[in-house]
Design an enzyme around this catalytic site. Sequence first.
Site, short mmCIF file in Angstrom:
data_model
loop_
_atom_site.label_atom_id
_atom_site.label_comp_id
_atom_site.label_asym_id
_atom_site.label_seq_id
_atom_site.Cartn_x
_atom_site.Cartn_y
_atom_site.Cartn_z
N GLN A 298 0.65 -1.13 0.38
CA GLN A 298 -0.27 -0.01 -0.22
C GLN A 298 0.80 1.18 0.01
OE1 GLN A 298 -3.25 0.84 0.57
NE2 GLN A 298 -3.75 2.42 2.12
N ARG B 208 7.78 5.93 1.78
CA ARG B 208 7.79 6.39 3.06
C ARG B 208 8.14 4.98 4.23
NH1 ARG B 208 1.13 4.69 4.39
NH2 ARG B 208 1.41 2.61 3.56
N HIS C 146 0.64 12.66 1.46
CA HIS C 146 -0.59 12.49 1.97
C HIS C 146 -0.31 13.11 3.92
CE1 HIS C 146 -3.44 10.57 3.96
NE2 HIS C 146 -3.27 8.59 3.40
N ASP D 294 -13.93 9.51 2.41
CA ASP D 294 -12.77 9.22 1.47
C ASP D 294 -12.54 9.18 -0.01
OD1 ASP D 294 -10.11 5.79 1.82
OD2 ASP D 294 -9.37 7.88 0.40
N GLU E 89 -5.03 15.85 0.58
CA GLU E 89 -3.47 15.17 0.31
C GLU E 89 -3.65 15.40 -1.04
OE1 GLU E 89 -4.17 10.93 0.46
OE2 GLU E 89 -4.93 11.60 2.63
O1 TA6 Z 1 -5.46 9.03 2.11
C1 TA6 Z 1 -6.67 7.79 1.64
C2 TA6 Z 1 -6.42 6.79 1.58
O2 TA6 Z 1 -5.79 6.48 0.25
C3 TA6 Z 1 -7.16 5.84 2.78
O3 TA6 Z 1 -8.00 4.87 1.93
C4 TA6 Z 1 -6.22 5.22 3.00
O4 TA6 Z 1 -5.98 4.05 3.44
C5 TA6 Z 1 -5.08 6.21 3.40
O5 TA6 Z 1 -4.44 6.35 2.63
C6 TA6 Z 1 -4.06 5.25 4.97
O6 TA6 Z 1 -3.73 4.50 4.15
P1 TA6 Z 1 -2.35 3.68 5.83
O7 TA6 Z 1 -2.06 2.96 4.03
O8 TA6 Z 1 -1.01 5.05 5.47
O9 TA6 Z 1 -3.15 3.45 6.18
#
Ligand code: TA6
Length: 288
Positions: free
Chosen positions: A79, A84, A155, A200, A257
């Site tokens: 993800q 990061r 983010h 979201d 973001e």
């Molecule tokens: O901020 C948008 C997003 O993609 C949300 O869907 C949520 O998953 C958030 O990022 C946080 O993601 P993370 O992988 O940091 O928990």
Amino acid sequence: MSVQKFFGADGVSVERVVINGPQGSSAEVYLYGATVTSWKCGGKERLFVSRQAKLDGSKPVRGGIPLVFPQFGPGALPQHGFARTRQWTLLSAEEHGQGVVVNLQLKDNEDTRASKWPFKFDLLYTIDLTATTLSTIIKYENVDSQAFSFTSLMHTYLRVPDIARTTVAGLKGVPYLDKIKGGEGLVEERDLVTVDANEDRVYIDVPGAVEVACGGESVGIRRFNFKDIVLWNPWAEKAAEMSDFADDEYPQMICVEAGTVASQISLKPGQTISCGQILTFNSSASHI
Ligand code: TA6
């Protein structure tokens, strides 16, 4: 004005840098993920970092300005990609006329070259602090022999006194994908966007600056070569699912973001592009 370097457990490697700008402004960046974890101006902290955030490199920092590259969201990579969670290199930290600037670098390595996104790249991240602004801009370079594409985003977790009194201006008329409604495509109709549940959203091709206001103060977000804005608040239900986010913290934050996530950025060999944001604190919001 000053630059303070703080070292890791080995006593040698720099773990984080604190920069002190004019009029009491300051910022902090961890070399882990090049994550900005603090931005103070106007006498207050303007970024949100969960009190349960991990700052030991065991997982992405839950707050501040984590960097999403080369993949936004889920996909072939973990993800939000690998930027990061990698250790960046501190190139310089120095004062200039109006503030302090820090430069950090991330390049491909054998791990990234073995990943599902195996390209050779060079990222130069410039963080510039002045009395009332924090700019964060990445110069992306393709140092491979083949073209590549990516999505990328900053983010940003903004700290607010109360989400119930927070408004976001600048999104009216912008199409967005509502990820809470299965990615349904809608158009924002409100002059001032408010949040009272888990939201979201990916706002696509946002035309101008946006402003996040609460309690008479605001932070303006101007983008540079980033097309989109993601708006997120986990609210109670998602907060409860995150071990690095306390259950009672969602009223004190909103993620707004800057990124390019609804389309890909493509670079040919040798090509570069610089993308980023300029955050500006306003002690009297232009909208209430
Ligand atoms: O901020 C948008 C997003 O993609 C949300 O869907 C949520 O998953 C958030 O990022 C946080 O993601 P993370 O992988 O940091 O928990």
